[in-house]
Design an enzyme around this catalytic site. Sequence first.
Site, PDB file in Angstrom:
ATOM      1  CB  VAL A   1      -0.939   0.011   1.227  1.00  0.00           C
ATOM      2  CG1 VAL A   1      -1.729   1.308   1.293  1.00  0.00           C
ATOM      3  CG2 VAL A   1      -1.877  -1.179   1.175  1.00  0.00           C
TER       4      VAL A   1
ATOM      5  CG  ASP B   1       9.172  -0.172   6.085  1.00  0.00           C
ATOM      6  OD1 ASP B   1       8.092  -0.381   5.506  1.00  0.00           O
ATOM      7  OD2 ASP B   1       9.664  -0.986   6.894  1.00  0.00           O
TER       8      ASP B   1
ATOM      9  NE  ARG C   1       9.395  -2.320   0.760  1.00  0.00           N
ATOM     10  CZ  ARG C   1       9.028  -2.565  -0.477  1.00  0.00           C
ATOM     11  NH1 ARG C   1       9.824  -3.242  -1.293  1.00  0.00           N
ATOM     12  NH2 ARG C   1       7.851  -2.165  -0.931  1.00  0.00           N
TER      13      ARG C   1
ATOM     14  CB  THR D   1      -4.583  -3.468  10.670  1.00  0.00           C
ATOM     15  OG1 THR D   1      -5.097  -3.453   9.325  1.00  0.00           O
ATOM     16  CG2 THR D   1      -4.211  -2.066  11.074  1.00  0.00           C
TER      17      THR D   1
ATOM     18  CB  THR E   1      -8.147  -2.441   6.813  1.00  0.00           C
ATOM     19  OG1 THR E   1      -7.872  -2.220   5.431  1.00  0.00           O
ATOM     20  CG2 THR E   1      -9.590  -2.873   6.980  1.00  0.00           C
TER      21      THR E   1
ATOM     22  CB  CYS F   1      -7.800  -7.387   2.252  1.00  0.00           C
ATOM     23  SG  CYS F   1      -6.627  -6.040   2.038  1.00  0.00           S
TER      24      CYS F   1
ATOM     25  NE  ARG G   1       1.135  -8.846   3.654  1.00  0.00           N
ATOM     26  CZ  ARG G   1       0.760  -7.579   3.520  1.00  0.00           C
ATOM     27  NH1 ARG G   1       0.659  -6.789   4.569  1.00  0.00           N
ATOM     28  NH2 ARG G   1       0.479  -7.100   2.321  1.00  0.00           N
TER      29      ARG G   1
END
Length: 433
Positions: free
Chosen positions: A26, A44, A49, A97, A132, A272, A343
């Site tokens: 995202v 980050d 990364r 989240t 989210t 999600c 994930r």
Amino acid sequence: MDQKSDYNSSIVRRENKIAVVGLGYVGLPLAIEFGKKYPTLGFDINKERISELRQQKDRTREADLEGLGQATKNGLSFSCNEERLKEYNVFIVTVPTPITQFKSPDLGPLLAASKMIAKALKKDDIVIYESTVYPGCTEEDCVPVLETFSGLKFNQDFYCGYSPERINPGDKVNTLTKIKKVTSGSTAEIADIVDELYASIIIAGTHKAASIKIAEASKAIENAQRDVNISFVNELALIFDRMGIDTTDVIEAAGTKWNFLKYKPGLVGGHCIGVDPYYLAHKAQSLGYHPQVILSGRRVNDNMGMFVANKVVKLMIQKGLKVYGAQALILGITFKENCPDIRNSRVIDIYHELRQFGLNVDVYDPHADANEVKQEYGITLIPKILSKYDAVILAVSHTEFLKLNPEKLKNGRDAVIFDTKAFLDRKWVDGRL
């Protein structure tokens, strides 16, 4: 004009300097698009990364590398140094989240990011959340952290917004700028500012929600609705399996009616759809309501991996194959096709169930990072398919798998091939969802 209006008008006139906190699927595309137009920091806590991004490398494969180069030339920078955050006045939070092992919201990353940002907050700054959450989380959970660790007063010294992410990992058509963006703010004036900020990069336009809580709820129900619809066809698959009829055939027939929604059965994982309904359910339960449809849908979807493994074993027994000690191959471990994201992959449920039956299980996935899979799930991916198997399960419909000849994967003509995605040519498969 009253004092508050004068105060907010100063925010309108200033230069926006944006810090995007969390550079995953995202955050990175967002940082790139803002970086083309504004001074932008991609932040980050993962040093590796940051190092990769400075070298124009993206392990998620979500970034437009040409756009990344353009944004970098225009002033986009990357850092894991918290002190850099103090240079910016708009903070956008895009951290994960997840849920705990008990299926309850894990706000750890979100609250840690809020605490870190609070230490950099200054008068007139705006914090926008994209992660989210359940309705009310921004103002009830995050704002108190911002106030506590900044010493500033919400809606007086600093402001908040919420604009739920709508990234679809692996989708190269419906990208960030082509998906309409829901926006909101903690005051009417801040809502306008947040909306204008996103409108400057989102080609598809924006929808300004009436409040932060409404924007949060809109995201929660987007994924819950899809989860419930998939659970319905998954339950149909369980029923039709007992009838001996093919679910995909039934859906194709029903789909000839103009208003039939052609959802397909399958594993429901990822960060999600397989997670967010639990956030909505958690909030409902905290208010004294036990959601029936949402949680029943989750139970159906969470059990599909077990159903697939059990079906494969039954097919093996029907063919006279020895189950204990048999060799099985699972094709794919990412949560969706043509995407490296592992994930909350529910493929792991098939793996563990087959292992409990005593099968030796290999997993092959050309998209997944072997080190991540080993760290996350304790599974060692095979780099190439060199063996033959008593059972082959196509779990993820990666395009590369269409090039495989299933016949060459079989350890004898009685080997079982099960297709969870109705992806392979039917002549090869013994069963499918």
